[in-house]
Design a protein around this motif. Structure first.
Motif, PDB file in Angstrom:
ATOM      1  N   ASP A  69       7.779  32.838   8.086  1.00 13.02           N
ATOM      2  CA  ASP A  69       9.334  32.864   8.119  1.00 13.02           C
ATOM      3  C   ASP A  69       9.741  32.046   9.106  1.00 13.02           C
ATOM      4  OD1 ASP A  69       9.853  34.451   5.646  1.00 13.02           O
ATOM      5  OD2 ASP A  69       9.237  35.932   7.159  1.00 13.02           O
ATOM      6  N   ARG A 121       2.703  35.145   4.852  1.00 17.31           N
ATOM      7  CA  ARG A 121       3.922  34.636   4.851  1.00 17.31           C
ATOM      8  C   ARG A 121       4.389  33.974   6.273  1.00 17.31           C
ATOM      9  NH1 ARG A 121       9.357  36.228   1.411  1.00 17.31           N
ATOM     10  NH2 ARG A 121      11.035  35.206   2.806  1.00 17.31           N
ATOM     11  N   THR A 150       5.625  29.839   2.694  1.00 18.51           N
ATOM     12  CA  THR A 150       6.672  30.095   3.075  1.00 18.51           C
ATOM     13  C   THR A 150       7.758  30.140   1.657  1.00 18.51           C
ATOM     14  OG1 THR A 150       8.547  29.497   4.674  1.00 18.51           O
ATOM     15  CG2 THR A 150       7.868  27.650   3.444  1.00 18.51           C
TER      16      THR A 150
END
Length: 368
Positions: free
Chosen positions: A232, A230, A148
């Protein structure tokens, strides 16, 4: 997700000062009702990953006592399984997570598992892990790591930072306490089972003291491209006692965050204790606090997290504090910026105050 086997790695989770003298981080109380490991196990269960092993370095009783009813964390207890992996032998020097896996290696030879997902319970966040596995499969890589992006790396001194290249792969990892934006790992690695087998043997032959962190770095440097996935959303890693207090208070004081992490679906599963509801007396006054079942509140509670079976007598007050189970706060005692372990009795000293930066800690069974 029947092709995925999950490992909850309790070996490399950091300690929380005196809070983890008698228990590992995984079974430490979190937000009054839960333990840290509940978040990881619930994420796995809610993502349809039902074959799980908890890798335990020491103090197994503390974790197994909390988890006890393993079916609590399984979507389908008939087809799923939750077990413990321990290191065999008495040489504690070589009690690493890699040697633990070598001592429990039959799962590595079960062809029905294509992917191994390794998770660290010191990272607190809610996520659909199945989405991570889908992206890993689409990447064509043999290993992936979830990360992150954060605006300030100084809050994560003990957490690996990632350098991600233009191809979306992890180029290298490093430690830093610089106050600047960076990408950090979330403690999740996804790896093909066959590759993990190979890496365990290779890295173990280099040194029997090597860990999964060393295995990950070795894979990046010498073996394969590691895809970066990733995430989020809200994520915190609890690296110290100070983090425990600061992040617990952060979550308590952000109603949207508290709802997202605790009250909104998907749920967090935990062991139930069949305690009675909270009893509030006529003189009780409670604001912005979490109170667990079984407690008796006759005094004032403000901005605090109160676990099960706590007694706060009339004329007592608790503010900006975290109180563990079976604690008693006697009449006339005023607590502020305190973390109290289990079965503490506050009775003689009337003013007990720490600060937000340095909260006072009281060990299990203390009389104050």
């Amino acid at each position: 997700m029947n092709k995925t086997y999950a490992l909850v790695n309790c070996f490399e989770a950091p300690g929380l000062g005196e809070l983890t003298d008698d228990r590992p981080l995984a079974s430490t109380t979190f937000l009054a009702r839960y333990a840290f490991i509940d978040i990881t196990l619930s994420n796995l269960s809610n993502s349809g990953i039902d074959n799980i092993a908890i890798m335990v370095k020491d103090r197994l009783n503390s974790i197994s006592k909390h988890v006890k009813n393993q079916n609590t964390y399984l979507t389908n207890p008939r087809t799923g399984s939750l077990s413990y992996f321990l290191k065999n032998g008495n040489n504690h020097v070589f009690n690493t997570d890699i040697q633990c896996l070598r001592s429990n290696d039959p799962f590595l030879f079960e062809d029905k598992y294509q992917y191994i997902m390794i998770c660290d319970p010191s990272y607190i966040f809610k996520a659909d892990y199945s989405a991570f596995i889908d992206e890993h499969m689409k990447s064509g890589r043999r290993m992936s790591a979830v990360y992150t992006h954060i605006p300030d790396g100084s809050d994560f001194k003990m957490t690996k930072k990632f350098v991600i290249n233009s191809l979306g792969d992890v180029q290298k990892t490093y430690f830093s306490d610089e106050n600047k934006p960076c990408d950090i790992g979330t403690g999740i690695i996804i790896v093909e089972r066959e590759l993990l087998k190979e890496l365990i043997e290779t890295v173990s032959n280099i040194s029997k003291l090597n860990t999964i962190t060393d295995l990950f770095d070795y894979a990046i440097k010498y073996v394969c491209q590691v895809h970066a996935i990733r995430f989020d959303g809200f994520m915190r890693r609890f690296e110290s006692f100070e983090d425990y207090y600061k992040y617990s208070m952060e979550i308590l004081n952000d109603q949207n965050l508290l709802k997202e992490l605790v009250f909104n679906d998907p749920p967090i599963y935990t062991t139930t204790h069949n305690s009675r509801p909270v009893l509030y007396g006529k003189s009780a006054k409670v604001t912005n606090s979490i109170i667990a079942n079984g407690s008796t509140i006759n005094g004032k509670v403000k901005n605090s997290i109160i676990s099960r079976d706590v007694v706060i007598e009339e004329g007592a007050s608790v503010e900006n504090s975290i109180i563990f189970t079976h604690t008693i706060v006697k009449k006339g005692v005023h607590l502020k910026n305190v973390v109290s372990d289990k079965r503490v009795v506050f009775q003689a000293r009337k003013e007990v105050q720490g600060t937000e930066d340095e909260p006072l800690f009281f060990p299990r069974g203390a009389k104050i």
